[in-house]
Scaffold this motif. Structure first.
Motif, PDB file in Angstrom:
ATOM      1  N   LEU A 129       0.828  -1.171  -0.093  1.00  0.00           N
ATOM      2  CA  LEU A 129      -0.076   0.092  -0.257  1.00  0.00           C
ATOM      3  C   LEU A 129       0.611   1.266  -0.101  1.00  0.00           C
ATOM      4  O   LEU A 129       0.426   2.446   0.131  1.00  0.00           O
ATOM      5  CB  LEU A 129      -1.057  -0.032   1.340  1.00  0.00           C
ATOM      6  CG  LEU A 129      -2.131  -0.997   1.346  1.00  0.00           C
ATOM      7  CD1 LEU A 129      -2.552  -1.138   2.765  1.00  0.00           C
ATOM      8  CD2 LEU A 129      -3.087  -0.703   0.174  1.00  0.00           C
ATOM      9  N   ASP A 130       2.048   1.236  -0.221  1.00  0.00           N
ATOM     10  CA  ASP A 130       3.069   2.055  -0.112  1.00  0.00           C
ATOM     11  C   ASP A 130       2.993   3.027   1.160  1.00  0.00           C
ATOM     12  O   ASP A 130       3.273   4.171   1.258  1.00  0.00           O
ATOM     13  CB  ASP A 130       2.976   3.325  -1.188  1.00  0.00           C
ATOM     14  CG  ASP A 130       3.204   2.531  -2.650  1.00  0.00           C
ATOM     15  OD1 ASP A 130       4.254   1.697  -2.605  1.00  0.00           O
ATOM     16  OD2 ASP A 130       2.372   2.754  -3.640  1.00  0.00           O
ATOM     17  N   LEU A 131       2.723   2.221   2.194  1.00  0.00           N
ATOM     18  CA  LEU A 131       2.716   3.137   3.657  1.00  0.00           C
ATOM     19  C   LEU A 131       4.429   3.051   4.070  1.00  0.00           C
ATOM     20  O   LEU A 131       5.120   2.181   3.833  1.00  0.00           O
ATOM     21  CB  LEU A 131       1.904   2.122   4.607  1.00  0.00           C
ATOM     22  CG  LEU A 131       0.661   1.765   4.287  1.00  0.00           C
ATOM     23  CD1 LEU A 131      -0.005   0.820   5.492  1.00  0.00           C
ATOM     24  CD2 LEU A 131      -0.245   3.129   4.024  1.00  0.00           C
ATOM     25  N   ASP A 132       4.671   4.161   4.977  1.00  0.00           N
ATOM     26  CA  ASP A 132       5.721   4.314   5.384  1.00  0.00           C
ATOM     27  C   ASP A 132       5.981   3.402   6.625  1.00  0.00           C
ATOM     28  O   ASP A 132       5.212   3.617   7.581  1.00  0.00           O
ATOM     29  CB  ASP A 132       5.888   5.744   5.774  1.00  0.00           C
ATOM     30  CG  ASP A 132       7.277   6.103   6.338  1.00  0.00           C
ATOM     31  OD1 ASP A 132       8.455   5.118   6.406  1.00  0.00           O
ATOM     32  OD2 ASP A 132       7.513   7.155   6.977  1.00  0.00           O
ATOM     33  N   VAL A 133       6.617   2.505   6.530  1.00  0.00           N
ATOM     34  CA  VAL A 133       6.742   1.274   7.761  1.00  0.00           C
ATOM     35  C   VAL A 133       7.912   1.725   8.603  1.00  0.00           C
ATOM     36  O   VAL A 133       8.854   1.964   8.126  1.00  0.00           O
ATOM     37  CB  VAL A 133       6.912  -0.174   7.080  1.00  0.00           C
ATOM     38  CG1 VAL A 133       7.265  -0.923   8.193  1.00  0.00           C
ATOM     39  CG2 VAL A 133       5.804  -0.300   6.426  1.00  0.00           C
TER      40      VAL A 133
END
Length: 411
Positions: free
Chosen positions: A51-55
């Motif tokens: 989801l292109d989240l910043d992890v």
């Protein structure tokens, strides 16, 4: 228009995670920081990155995935729960909350939703406290209620510390665990009780959480032979403990309408079939939404212990272990959950939780609240734990819309 989740995708995701640590009886055995927990965490990170989240991962292994909003400097809405389970527990407790949060962010992407605030998904470490004995640990450190070094030093039954296990599975993050800038926190969870099922509601808007008081009592008698010792000559610590436990079980009737009391653990010495027990230690858990009941519980419990000790001619010691006051959740979040349920056309009712959750700790630092879905027969912490899938979907619909409501609030 209200959000509408992809129910088939949601179900497939739930079933995939449920295979990780699955038991033969259909439950889940996925203790914190075990190999099974490691596998589930890796899958969640994979889904976050898709989801292109910043992890990011903090020093307690709490794992976050951030979706930006229009204002990247605005305090985010935090959503999620925990992936660890009880020993041979159920598939819904904790896990359903994380996967509902994941489905919420997937839905935002599907529908091109742009929120005013960032939204972050979180998986908390060691919520259950069944491997490292302090429940709600990751969220407790994040909220400043538990010291990080203390948490990392906790050891399991084999002497392996939480810090060592974080390093072993690669979730010993660099980020500090403290959180001080969150607009709101929302968690979905199974009710773990029978109220919603009995009333026919699919959603519980959680108004608050019971307070609790934990205590321990030790009764000291005299060991002697089970054969030659006449009944009137005995100082039987176990007989006294059972007497006290019976009276404590009746205490709620005299304390309040909602009070509950549990004698949960009992250790007997010498624990031999033909020896009169010389010492018994047992624990007591009293819960209520009434703060007066929580404050009065130790005096009431100790009276029953002392009375039983006197009746059986034994000595006693009494210890107060831990107490937390009842908690009222944020009106802001409760209103958002009710609005989310109405937007999704899902029947709901207001409810109070008898169990603690990560949302408890979050309530000390931000607007916090919960969504409950029914537990069939009120059964939980059990391989037979079950929630009808229609109720899972209803909960996810209300949750996604409530999250949107909170995340569209301008900074």
């Amino acid at each position: 228009m209200p959000l509408d989740i992809d129910a088939d995708r949601f179900r497939e995701t739930f079933e995939a995670y449920s295979e990780i640590g699955a038991t033969e009886a259909g439950g889940l055995h996925r203790l914190a920081l075990t190999d099974a927990d490691h596998e589930a965490r890796d899958l969640l990170v994979e889904h976050m990155e898709a989801l292109d989240l910043d992890v990011r991962v903090d020093e307690l292994g709490n794992t976050f995935g951030r979706r930006e909003g229009r204002d990247p400097d605005a305090a985010p809405v935090l959503i999620g729960s925990h992936l660890d389970s009880q020993p041979y527990g159920g598939r819904y407790d904790g896990q359903l909350g994380v996967l509902t949060a994941l489905e919420t962010l997937r839905t935002f992407e599907d529908e091109g939703v742009e929120t005013a605030r960032p939204v972050e998904l979180v998986n908390w470490t060691n919520e259950e406290g069944s491997r490292f004995e302090q429940a709600m640990l990751g969220s407790g450190v994040a909220a400043g209620a538990v010291d990080a070094d203390h948490a990392r030093s906790l050891a399991d039954s084999e002497g392996r510390t939480l810090g060592e296990e974080l390093e072993r599975i690669g979730y010993d993050g660099d980020a500090p665990a403290g959180i001080d800038d969150v607009y709101a926190y929302l968690e979905l969870h199974v009710e773990q009780g029978p109220t919603l099922e009995q009333s026919g509601s699919s959603i519980g808007v959680v108004d608050g959480v019971f307070g609790l008081n934990w205590m321990a009592a030790t009764l000291e008698g005299q060991a002697n032979h089970a054969g030659p010792t006449a009944m009137h000559d005995r100082r039987d610590a176990l007989a006294a403990a059972v007497d006290a436990a019976s009276e404590i079980n009746d205490l709620p009737n005299r304390l309040s309408e909602d009070a509950v009391a549990t004698v949960g653990r009992m250790d007997v010495t010498p624990n031999s079939i033909n020896v009169i027990p010389s010492e018994v230690t047992f624990t007591v858990d009293v819960r209520s939404y009434d703060p007066d009941v929580i404050s009065r519980a130790p005096e009431a419990v100790e009276f029953e212990v002392a009375s039983a000790a006197e009746r059986h001619g034994v000595e006693y010691e009494f210890e107060r272990l831990w107490s937390i006051d009842p908690l009222e959740f944020s009106p802001v979040v409760r209103e958002a959950v009710a609005a989310g349920a109405e937007a999704a056309d899902v029947p709901y009712q207001h409810i109070v939780s008898g169990a603690g959750h990560d949302a408890n700790h979050m309530a000390s630092i931000t607007e916090s609240g919960m969504v409950f879905v029914p537990s069939v027969d009120g059964l939980t912490h059990n391989e037979s734990e079950f929630t009808e899938w229609a109720d899972c979907v209803a909960g996810a619909l209300a949750y996604a819309n409530a999250t949107l409501e909170l995340a569209t609030t301008e900074a």
